[in-house]
Design a protein around this motif. Structure first.
Motif, mmCIF file in Angstrom:
data_model
loop_
_atom_site.group_PDB
_atom_site.id
_atom_site.type_symbol
_atom_site.label_atom_id
_atom_site.label_comp_id
_atom_site.label_asym_id
_atom_site.label_seq_id
_atom_site.Cartn_x
_atom_site.Cartn_y
_atom_site.Cartn_z
ATOM 1 N N SER A 68 0.855 -1.179 0.000
ATOM 2 C CA SER A 68 0.000 0.000 0.000
ATOM 3 C C SER A 68 0.893 1.232 0.000
ATOM 4 O O SER A 68 1.725 1.410 0.894
ATOM 5 C CB SER A 68 -0.887 -0.007 1.244
ATOM 6 N N GLU A 71 -0.693 7.667 -2.563
ATOM 7 C CA GLU A 71 -0.774 7.969 -3.991
ATOM 8 C C GLU A 71 -0.036 9.239 -4.398
ATOM 9 O O GLU A 71 0.329 9.391 -5.564
ATOM 10 C CB GLU A 71 -2.226 8.025 -4.459
ATOM 11 N N HIS A 143 -4.571 -0.836 -7.720
ATOM 12 C CA HIS A 143 -5.954 -0.544 -7.345
ATOM 13 C C HIS A 143 -5.996 0.699 -6.463
ATOM 14 O O HIS A 143 -5.292 0.760 -5.458
ATOM 15 C CB HIS A 143 -6.557 -1.715 -6.563
ATOM 16 N N ALA A 145 -7.295 3.002 -3.517
ATOM 17 C CA ALA A 145 -7.935 2.728 -2.229
ATOM 18 C C ALA A 145 -7.777 3.962 -1.339
ATOM 19 O O ALA A 145 -6.699 4.198 -0.791
ATOM 20 C CB ALA A 145 -7.322 1.507 -1.564
ATOM 21 N N ALA A 146 -8.814 4.787 -1.266
ATOM 22 C CA ALA A 146 -8.800 6.034 -0.483
ATOM 23 C C ALA A 146 -7.627 6.903 -0.951
ATOM 24 O O ALA A 146 -7.555 7.242 -2.123
ATOM 25 C CB ALA A 146 -8.759 5.724 1.005
ATOM 26 N N HIS A 148 -4.521 5.985 -1.067
ATOM 27 C CA HIS A 148 -3.412 5.097 -1.403
ATOM 28 C C HIS A 148 -3.662 4.322 -2.690
ATOM 29 O O HIS A 148 -4.751 4.354 -3.244
ATOM 30 C CB HIS A 148 -3.170 4.115 -0.249
ATOM 31 N N ARG A 149 -2.648 3.642 -3.125
ATOM 32 C CA ARG A 149 -2.742 2.699 -4.239
ATOM 33 C C ARG A 149 -2.262 1.353 -3.704
ATOM 34 O O ARG A 149 -1.231 1.275 -3.040
ATOM 35 C CB ARG A 149 -1.853 3.091 -5.404
ATOM 36 N N ILE A 150 -3.000 0.318 -4.002
ATOM 37 C CA ILE A 150 -2.595 -1.042 -3.675
ATOM 38 C C ILE A 150 -1.899 -1.585 -4.920
ATOM 39 O O ILE A 150 -2.519 -1.717 -5.972
ATOM 40 C CB ILE A 150 -3.796 -1.933 -3.301
#
Length: 183
Positions: A68, A71, A143, A145-146, A148-150
């Motif tokens: 995680s 971003e 992906h 996610a809020a 962040h990027r997974i």
């Protein structure tokens, strides 16, 4: 027998959390112990690296991991753009490197001048010397996610940075600080 809750539940509107919600979440999430690693990539002929605690192995077949990343961080851009990255799982003795690479506003040039590392075999991304374990990964999915990027990656190379007999004291993040495991 059902016992009463020791404290009332803190209810959150996920669509609009306020400052109190965020503070309560941060306090409770700090009780989750996690390993500490450094994610690194080569991007535009520069080494980019950052300390992370949000990572895990996903699958053994094929060997796959995820991390995680914030971003808006340089490391997120470097990992997404390069398509290849490394994850060095840190030992207790590497707390100094973890602190340095977790500091906001680190220099773009010379980021790893004070950190011993070698190059991963495929991408040339930095692998921290002395790490408990290291993995070189090729990105297969990203992906949102809020905030962040997974980033999901398949392992293309891996190894230890130390002798297996010495791999007994990982760096752990718990209660907003670094710790080791004592026996």
């Amino acid at each position: 027998m059902e016992l009463p809750d020791p404290a009332p539940a803190h209810l959150i509107d996920p669509a609009a959390p306020d400052a109190e919600d965020v503070d309560a979440y941060r306090l409770l999430a700090a009780d989750i112990a996690s390993g500490v690693a450094v994610v690194a990539a080569r991007h535009r002929r520069r080494d980019v690296a950052a300390t992370v605690t949000g990572f895990l192995d996903v699958s053994y077949d094929p060997p796959t991991m995820l991390v995680s990343l914030f971003e808006e961080g340089r490391i997120c851009d470097a990992v997404e753009s390069s398509g290849a990255w490394t994850l060095s799982v840190l030992r207790r003795e590497q707390e100094g490197a973890a602190n340095w690479l977790a500091s906001p506003g680190n220099p773009v040039e010379g980021l790893l001048d004070g950190v011993a590392f070698r190059r991963a075999p495929h991408s040339g991304a930095p692998v921290l010397d002395g790490a408990l374990a290291w993995f070189e990964l090729s990105t297969v999915a990203v992906h949102p996610a809020a905030t962040h990027r997974i980033v999901v990656g398949e392992v293309t190379a891996m190894g230890r940075g130390i002798d297996e007999a010495q791999a007994d004291d990982p760096l752990v993040h718990y209660a907003r600080g670094y710790r080791g495991l004592t026996r």
